[in-house]
Design a protein around this motif. Structure first.
Motif, PDB file in Angstrom:
ATOM      1  N   LEU A  34       0.843  -1.194   0.000  1.00 12.30           N
ATOM      2  CA  LEU A  34       0.000   0.000   0.000  1.00 12.30           C
ATOM      3  C   LEU A  34       0.878   1.243   0.000  1.00 12.30           C
ATOM      4  N   CYS A  35       0.686   2.078  -1.021  1.00 12.65           N
ATOM      5  CA  CYS A  35       1.560   3.246  -1.196  1.00 12.65           C
ATOM      6  C   CYS A  35       0.732   4.462  -1.555  1.00 12.65           C
ATOM      7  N   ARG A  36       1.167   5.587  -1.052  1.00 15.21           N
ATOM      8  CA  ARG A  36       0.449   6.842  -1.312  1.00 15.21           C
ATOM      9  C   ARG A  36       0.528   7.222  -2.784  1.00 15.21           C
ATOM     10  N   LEU A  40      -8.487   2.025   8.538  1.00 15.27           N
ATOM     11  CA  LEU A  40      -8.098   0.943   7.625  1.00 15.27           C
ATOM     12  C   LEU A  40      -8.261  -0.418   8.310  1.00 15.27           C
ATOM     13  N   THR A  41      -7.805  -0.511   9.553  1.00 14.83           N
ATOM     14  CA  THR A  41      -7.882  -1.791  10.276  1.00 14.83           C
ATOM     15  C   THR A  41      -9.346  -2.189  10.477  1.00 14.83           C
ATOM     16  N   ALA A  42     -10.185  -1.212  10.822  1.00 12.67           N
ATOM     17  CA  ALA A  42     -11.616  -1.514  10.991  1.00 12.67           C
ATOM     18  C   ALA A  42     -12.218  -2.017   9.689  1.00 12.67           C
ATOM     19  N   ARG A  43     -11.905  -1.331   8.604  1.00 12.90           N
ATOM     20  CA  ARG A  43     -12.466  -1.713   7.295  1.00 12.90           C
ATOM     21  C   ARG A  43     -12.014  -3.105   6.869  1.00 12.90           C
ATOM     22  N   LEU A  44     -10.775  -3.468   7.243  1.00 13.48           N
ATOM     23  CA  LEU A  44     -10.250  -4.771   6.824  1.00 13.48           C
ATOM     24  C   LEU A  44     -10.568  -5.873   7.836  1.00 13.48           C
ATOM     25  N   SER A  45     -11.149  -5.493   8.974  1.00 16.90           N
ATOM     26  CA  SER A  45     -11.355  -6.493  10.026  1.00 16.90           C
ATOM     27  C   SER A  45     -12.270  -7.649   9.599  1.00 16.90           C
ATOM     28  N   PRO A  46     -13.323  -7.433   8.778  1.00 13.72           N
ATOM     29  CA  PRO A  46     -14.134  -8.588   8.377  1.00 13.72           C
ATOM     30  C   PRO A  46     -13.337  -9.612   7.569  1.00 13.72           C
ATOM     31  N   LEU A  47     -12.413  -9.109   6.733  1.00 13.55           N
ATOM     32  CA  LEU A  47     -11.586 -10.012   5.922  1.00 13.55           C
ATOM     33  C   LEU A  47     -10.567 -10.725   6.817  1.00 13.55           C
ATOM     34  N   LEU A  48      -9.954  -9.975   7.719  1.00 11.62           N
ATOM     35  CA  LEU A  48      -8.980 -10.575   8.645  1.00 11.62           C
ATOM     36  C   LEU A  48      -9.666 -11.611   9.536  1.00 11.62           C
ATOM     37  N   ALA A  49     -10.928 -11.361   9.860  1.00 10.12           N
ATOM     38  CA  ALA A  49     -11.662 -12.280  10.745  1.00 10.12           C
ATOM     39  C   ALA A  49     -11.923 -13.627  10.069  1.00 10.12           C
ATOM     40  N   GLN A  50     -11.870 -13.644   8.742  1.00 11.18           N
ATOM     41  CA  GLN A  50     -12.112 -14.908   8.026  1.00 11.18           C
ATOM     42  C   GLN A  50     -10.876 -15.805   7.994  1.00 11.18           C
ATOM     43  N   ILE A  70       0.896  -3.518  -6.008  1.00  9.84           N
ATOM     44  CA  ILE A  70       0.855  -2.165  -5.436  1.00  9.84           C
ATOM     45  C   ILE A  70      -0.589  -1.651  -5.463  1.00  9.84           C
ATOM     46  N   ILE A  71      -1.023  -1.127  -4.334  1.00  8.96           N
ATOM     47  CA  ILE A  71      -2.373  -0.560  -4.230  1.00  8.96           C
ATOM     48  C   ILE A  71      -2.244   0.851  -3.658  1.00  8.96           C
ATOM     49  N   ARG A  72      -2.961   1.779  -4.257  1.00  8.64           N
ATOM     50  CA  ARG A  72      -2.883   3.166  -3.789  1.00  8.64           C
ATOM     51  C   ARG A  72      -3.594   3.328  -2.451  1.00  8.64           C
ATOM     52  N   LEU A  73      -2.927   4.005  -1.536  1.00  5.96           N
ATOM     53  CA  LEU A  73      -3.552   4.306  -0.249  1.00  5.96           C
ATOM     54  C   LEU A  73      -2.964   5.589   0.310  1.00  5.96           C
ATOM     55  N   ASP A  74      -3.825   6.574   0.527  1.00  2.88           N
ATOM     56  CA  ASP A  74      -3.409   7.772   1.261  1.00  2.88           C
ATOM     57  C   ASP A  74      -4.151   7.742   2.588  1.00  2.88           C
ATOM     58  N   PRO A 130      -9.900   9.578   3.782  1.00  2.00           N
ATOM     59  CA  PRO A 130     -10.818   8.468   4.029  1.00  2.00           C
ATOM     60  C   PRO A 130     -11.321   7.804   2.747  1.00  2.00           C
ATOM     61  N   ASP A 131     -11.550   8.603   1.682  1.00  2.00           N
ATOM     62  CA  ASP A 131     -12.029   7.983   0.432  1.00  2.00           C
ATOM     63  C   ASP A 131     -11.000   7.002  -0.104  1.00  2.00           C
ATOM     64  N   SER A 132      -9.733   7.377  -0.003  1.00  2.00           N
ATOM     65  CA  SER A 132      -8.666   6.497  -0.462  1.00  2.00           C
ATOM     66  C   SER A 132      -8.619   5.223   0.392  1.00  2.00           C
ATOM     67  N   ILE A 133      -8.858   5.366   1.686  1.00  2.00           N
ATOM     68  CA  ILE A 133      -8.875   4.184   2.577  1.00  2.00           C
ATOM     69  C   ILE A 133     -10.001   3.242   2.156  1.00  2.00           C
ATOM     70  N   HIS A 134     -11.172   3.808   1.859  1.00  2.00           N
ATOM     71  CA  HIS A 134     -12.314   2.963   1.471  1.00  2.00           C
ATOM     72  C   HIS A 134     -12.012   2.235   0.163  1.00  2.00           C
ATOM     73  N   THR A 135     -11.438   2.968  -0.802  1.00  2.00           N
ATOM     74  CA  THR A 135     -11.148   2.361  -2.110  1.00  2.00           C
ATOM     75  C   THR A 135     -10.103   1.259  -1.961  1.00  2.00           C
ATOM     76  N   ALA A 136      -9.057   1.534  -1.174  1.00  2.00           N
ATOM     77  CA  ALA A 136      -8.003   0.521  -0.984  1.00  2.00           C
ATOM     78  C   ALA A 136      -8.567  -0.712  -0.285  1.00  2.00           C
ATOM     79  N   ALA A 137      -9.399  -0.496   0.726  1.00  2.00           N
ATOM     80  CA  ALA A 137      -9.974  -1.647   1.448  1.00  2.00           C
ATOM     81  C   ALA A 137     -10.841  -2.479   0.502  1.00  2.00           C
ATOM     82  N   ASP A 138     -11.592  -1.816  -0.375  1.00  2.00           N
ATOM     83  CA  ASP A 138     -12.419  -2.554  -1.343  1.00  2.00           C
ATOM     84  C   ASP A 138     -11.542  -3.361  -2.284  1.00  2.00           C
TER      85      ASP A 138
END
Ligand SMILES: NC(=O)c1ccc[n+]([C@@H]2O[C@H](COP(=O)([O-])OP(=O)(O)OC[C@H]3O[C@@H](n4cnc5c(N)ncnc54)[C@H](OP(=O)(O)O)[C@@H]3O)[C@@H](O)[C@H]2O)c1
Length: 287
Positions: A34-36, A119-129, A57-61, A65-73
């Motif tokens: 993940l890179c800005r 970011l951690t909250a958004r990814l938590s459902p995937l990490l939980a699997q 490589i996935i964009r993340l700033d 917050p919009d970038s966080i949502h897009t990266a998490a998706d």
């Protein structure tokens, strides 16, 4: 030897994050780097990893917050995430006066605390699997020079007390506290650690962005600072070990270390969690 895992790491283009990305790729893991700024990051990452096919490589700033949502998706499209390493941070001493994000948060607080929290909250459902998952936060050994530091709930976004150094350590303390709070919430198959990073040699490109005085002061320190490869190895162990960590807060040699005083205060930890959830809208944790 651990089997191949899918691991996301922030700040993958520079310093420790770049070495960790290369080490994880060499070990055969799929690395979501993940890179800005992906365009600027591509050369550094492909050089460090030998253009490995298992690095994406996935964009993340983290300040956006919009970038966080897009990266998490985008990460979710992989259908699997075993570990998240919240490595990225700013420590830009040129930022002498507070700057603010589009949502009105002070830049260090947004980048170094609210962003990783969301970011951690958004990814938590995937990490939980995942059968076993690992969540890593990064703090700084410099915190030991500030034993009285507490979260400034009166002015979280710091304009009244701002300096880049204070804002940096305030957000790093918040990372330790968030790790402890999260560790209290997760089930046994999820390990949460916060690595306390000592002085580490900065990349020449990063050092060049610092003010002249600091560059001169930093030169001798940089010569004796730890090799970023050493910390990359610490990250790799934390992200891939099948053995549960001995403690939430560990040093670069995986040894448990005492929490900063403020992080031992349950009321402050819970208050920080709730104000961070409110500021980011990140209420939908998997745990
Ligand atoms: N180096 C030390 O002495 C030291 C000491 C204690 C703790 N630490 C911690 O160790 C970690 C790594 O440090 P390092 O020395 O490897 O630092 P570094 O070389 O400066 O790397 C920092 C990374 O964070 C990224 N970043 C900054 N702002 C971002 C944003 N808004 N969104 C996404 N990414 C962003 C940077 O991306 P760009 O290239 O786009 O700026 C870069 O990839 C940090 O958490 C740092 O606080 C370092």
């Amino acid at each position: 030897m651990t089997s191949s895992q899918t691991i996301a790491i922030t700040g993958a283009n520079s310093g420790i994050g770049l070495r960790a990305t290369a080490a994880l790729a060499r070990a055969g893991h799929t690395v979501l780097a993940l890179c800005r700024d992906p365009e600027r990051s591509r050369i550094a990452i492909s050089t460090a990893t030998g253009n490995a096919a298992n690095v994406q490589i996935i964009r993340l700033d983290l300040a956006d917050p919009d970038s966080i949502h897009t990266a998490a998706d985008e990460i979710a499209t992989h259908g699997r995430l075993d570990a998240l390493i919240n490595n990225a941070a700013i420590f830009d001493l040129n930022q002498r006066t507070a700057a603010f994000t589009a949502r009105g948060h002070e830049l260090f607080w947004a980048t170094n605390h609210l962003g990783p929290f969301e970011l951690t909250a958004r990814l938590s459902p995937l990490l939980a699997q995942a059968k076993h998952s690992r969540i890593i936060f990064v703090a700084s050994k410099g915190l030991i020079t500030m034993p009285l530091l507490r979260i400034r709930f009166d002015e979280l976004d710091s304009p009244g007390w701002y300096s880049p150094t204070k804002a940096y350590y305030h957000a790093k303390l918040a990372q330790v506290m968030t790790a402890v709070s999260l560790a209290e919430r997760v089930p046994e198959n999820v390990a949460v650690t916060c690595i306390r990073v000592p002085a580490v040699r900065l990349d020449a490109a990063r050092l060049a962005t610092q003010p002249t005085v600091l560059r001169a002061l930093y030169a001798p320190k940089n010569a004796t600072a730890a090799d970023p490869e050493k910390l990359a190895a610490t990250y790799l162990r934390a992200a891939t070990s099948t053995v549960a960590p001995q403690a939430v807060y560990i040093d670069e040699n995986d040894r448990p270390i005492a929490l900063p005083r403020a992080a031992r205060n349950l009321n402050d930890r819970e208050r920080l969690w709730s104000v961070s959830a409110e500021a980011t809208g990140a209420n939908a944790w998997a745990w």
